[in-house]
Design a protein around this motif. Structure first.
Motif, PDB file in Angstrom:
ATOM      1  N   GLU A   6      -2.860   3.102  -3.867  1.00 50.28           N
ATOM      2  CA  GLU A   6      -2.077   2.303  -4.802  1.00 50.28           C
ATOM      3  C   GLU A   6      -2.320   0.816  -4.566  1.00 50.28           C
ATOM      4  OE1 GLU A   6       0.853   5.654  -3.436  1.00 50.28           O
ATOM      5  OE2 GLU A   6      -0.654   4.347  -2.546  1.00 50.28           O
ATOM      6  N   SER A   7      -2.144   0.050  -5.618  1.00 50.30           N
ATOM      7  CA  SER A   7      -2.227  -1.402  -5.516  1.00 50.30           C
ATOM      8  C   SER A   7      -1.444  -2.007  -6.671  1.00 50.30           C
ATOM      9  CB  SER A   7      -3.685  -1.871  -5.545  1.00 50.30           C
ATOM     10  OG  SER A   7      -4.304  -1.498  -6.760  1.00 50.30           O
ATOM     11  N   GLY A   8      -1.225  -3.315  -6.577  1.00 53.83           N
ATOM     12  CA  GLY A   8      -0.599  -4.026  -7.681  1.00 53.83           C
ATOM     13  C   GLY A   8       0.853  -4.399  -7.470  1.00 53.83           C
ATOM     14  N   PHE A  37       6.170   7.975  -8.103  1.00 52.00           N
ATOM     15  CA  PHE A  37       7.506   8.123  -7.533  1.00 52.00           C
ATOM     16  C   PHE A  37       7.885   6.787  -6.906  1.00 52.00           C
ATOM     17  CE2 PHE A  37       8.085  12.756  -7.683  1.00 52.00           C
ATOM     18  CZ  PHE A  37       6.803  13.149  -8.012  1.00 52.00           C
ATOM     19  N   ARG A  38       9.161   6.614  -6.605  1.00 55.23           N
ATOM     20  CA  ARG A  38       9.592   5.411  -5.926  1.00 55.23           C
ATOM     21  C   ARG A  38      10.707   5.735  -4.947  1.00 55.23           C
ATOM     22  NH1 ARG A  38      12.360   2.020 -10.940  1.00 55.23           N
ATOM     23  NH2 ARG A  38      14.215   3.344 -11.240  1.00 55.23           N
ATOM     24  N   GLN A  39      10.790   4.896  -3.922  1.00 54.76           N
ATOM     25  CA  GLN A  39      11.825   5.062  -2.909  1.00 54.76           C
ATOM     26  C   GLN A  39      12.412   3.706  -2.587  1.00 54.76           C
ATOM     27  OE1 GLN A  39      10.637   7.141   0.672  1.00 54.76           O
ATOM     28  NE2 GLN A  39      12.747   7.689   1.130  1.00 54.76           N
ATOM     29  N   ASP A  90      14.824  -1.827  -9.804  1.00 56.37           N
ATOM     30  CA  ASP A  90      13.486  -1.241  -9.748  1.00 56.37           C
ATOM     31  C   ASP A  90      12.805  -1.515  -8.403  1.00 56.37           C
ATOM     32  OD1 ASP A  90      13.058  -2.228 -13.157  1.00 56.37           O
ATOM     33  OD2 ASP A  90      13.445  -0.195 -12.429  1.00 56.37           O
ATOM     34  N   THR A  91      13.443  -2.325  -7.571  1.00 57.18           N
ATOM     35  CA  THR A  91      12.883  -2.618  -6.255  1.00 57.18           C
ATOM     36  C   THR A  91      12.740  -1.350  -5.427  1.00 57.18           C
ATOM     37  OG1 THR A  91      13.747  -4.874  -6.217  1.00 57.18           O
ATOM     38  CG2 THR A  91      13.291  -3.844  -4.087  1.00 57.18           C
ATOM     39  N   ALA A  92      11.532  -1.097  -4.967  1.00 56.44           N
ATOM     40  CA  ALA A  92      11.252   0.129  -4.215  1.00 56.44           C
ATOM     41  C   ALA A  92       9.802   0.119  -3.762  1.00 56.44           C
ATOM     42  CB  ALA A  92      11.501   1.362  -5.080  1.00 56.44           C
ATOM     43  N   VAL A  93       9.486   1.060  -2.904  1.00 60.46           N
ATOM     44  CA  VAL A  93       8.090   1.364  -2.630  1.00 60.46           C
ATOM     45  C   VAL A  93       7.662   2.422  -3.652  1.00 60.46           C
ATOM     46  CG1 VAL A  93       6.422   2.265  -0.974  1.00 60.46           C
ATOM     47  CG2 VAL A  93       8.346   0.865  -0.180  1.00 60.46           C
ATOM     48  N   GLN A 111      -0.299   5.736   0.052  1.00 57.20           N
ATOM     49  CA  GLN A 111       0.454   5.055   1.113  1.00 57.20           C
ATOM     50  C   GLN A 111       1.614   4.227   0.561  1.00 57.20           C
ATOM     51  OE1 GLN A 111      -2.252   3.884  -0.234  1.00 57.20           O
ATOM     52  NE2 GLN A 111      -1.802   1.719  -0.593  1.00 57.20           N
ATOM     53  N   GLY A 112       1.620   4.008  -0.740  1.00 58.30           N
ATOM     54  CA  GLY A 112       2.702   3.265  -1.356  1.00 58.30           C
ATOM     55  C   GLY A 112       2.405   1.785  -1.527  1.00 58.30           C
ATOM     56  N   THR A 113       3.057   1.182  -2.506  1.00 62.96           N
ATOM     57  CA  THR A 113       2.949  -0.258  -2.727  1.00 62.96           C
ATOM     58  C   THR A 113       4.347  -0.786  -3.028  1.00 62.96           C
ATOM     59  OG1 THR A 113       1.782  -1.986  -3.974  1.00 62.96           O
ATOM     60  CG2 THR A 113       2.403  -0.022  -5.207  1.00 62.96           C
ATOM     61  N   GLN A 114       4.687  -1.917  -2.414  1.00 57.48           N
ATOM     62  CA  GLN A 114       6.041  -2.458  -2.509  1.00 57.48           C
ATOM     63  C   GLN A 114       6.197  -3.272  -3.789  1.00 57.48           C
ATOM     64  OE1 GLN A 114       8.831  -2.298  -0.237  1.00 57.48           O
ATOM     65  NE2 GLN A 114       9.862  -3.218  -2.006  1.00 57.48           N
ATOM     66  N   VAL A 115       7.264  -2.992  -4.511  1.00 54.01           N
ATOM     67  CA  VAL A 115       7.653  -3.787  -5.667  1.00 54.01           C
ATOM     68  C   VAL A 115       9.042  -4.353  -5.381  1.00 54.01           C
ATOM     69  CG1 VAL A 115       8.272  -3.741  -8.109  1.00 54.01           C
ATOM     70  CG2 VAL A 115       6.281  -2.463  -7.305  1.00 54.01           C
TER      71      VAL A 115
END
Length: 119
Positions: A6-8, A37-39, A90-93, A111-115
């Motif tokens: 993931e990226s962005g 998905f998001r966490q 919407d803040t999540a990984v 691996q996830g990307t942080q927003v």
């Protein structure tokens, strides 16, 4: 096996837009569904959107419907998550995941990307 990167992600303000990317490699021809998905901190991981590889049909969580679009670039084996009108909640990984079967059980995860969305 399928590898997902993931990226962005990043820090944006409420109301902004962001596009996440998920680059898939490996046995991508065997992928049935690609999902996002998001966490959020202290919360369980939840479904955001999915795209069925064979016909590009899509599905969305009610919480993001109308603000989020999942799409793919076949040539790049990449799936995108376009997010508009972002909210602090919407803040999540954000994680990308691949399912190799119709049951929507996801076998491979990125691996996830942080927003982070500031108010």
């Amino acid at each position: 096996q399928v590898q997902l990167v993931e990226s962005g992600g990043g820090l944006v303000q409420a109301g902004d837009s962001l596009r996440l990317s998920c680059a898939a490699s490996g046995r991508t021809s065997s992928v049935y569904t690609l999902g996002w998905f998001r966490q959020a901190p202290g919360k369980a991981r939840t479904f955001v959107a999915r795209l069925t590889w064979s016909d590009s049909s899509t599905g969305y969580a009610d919480s993001v419907k109308g603000r989020v679009t999942i799409s793919r670039d076949n040539a790049k084996n990449t799936v995108y998550l376009q997010m508009n009108s972002l909210k602090p909640e919407d803040t999540a990984v954000y994680y990308c995941a691949a399912s190799m079967r119709p049951a929507r059980v996801y076998d491979y995860w990125g691996q996830g990307t942080q927003v982070t969305v500031s108010s």
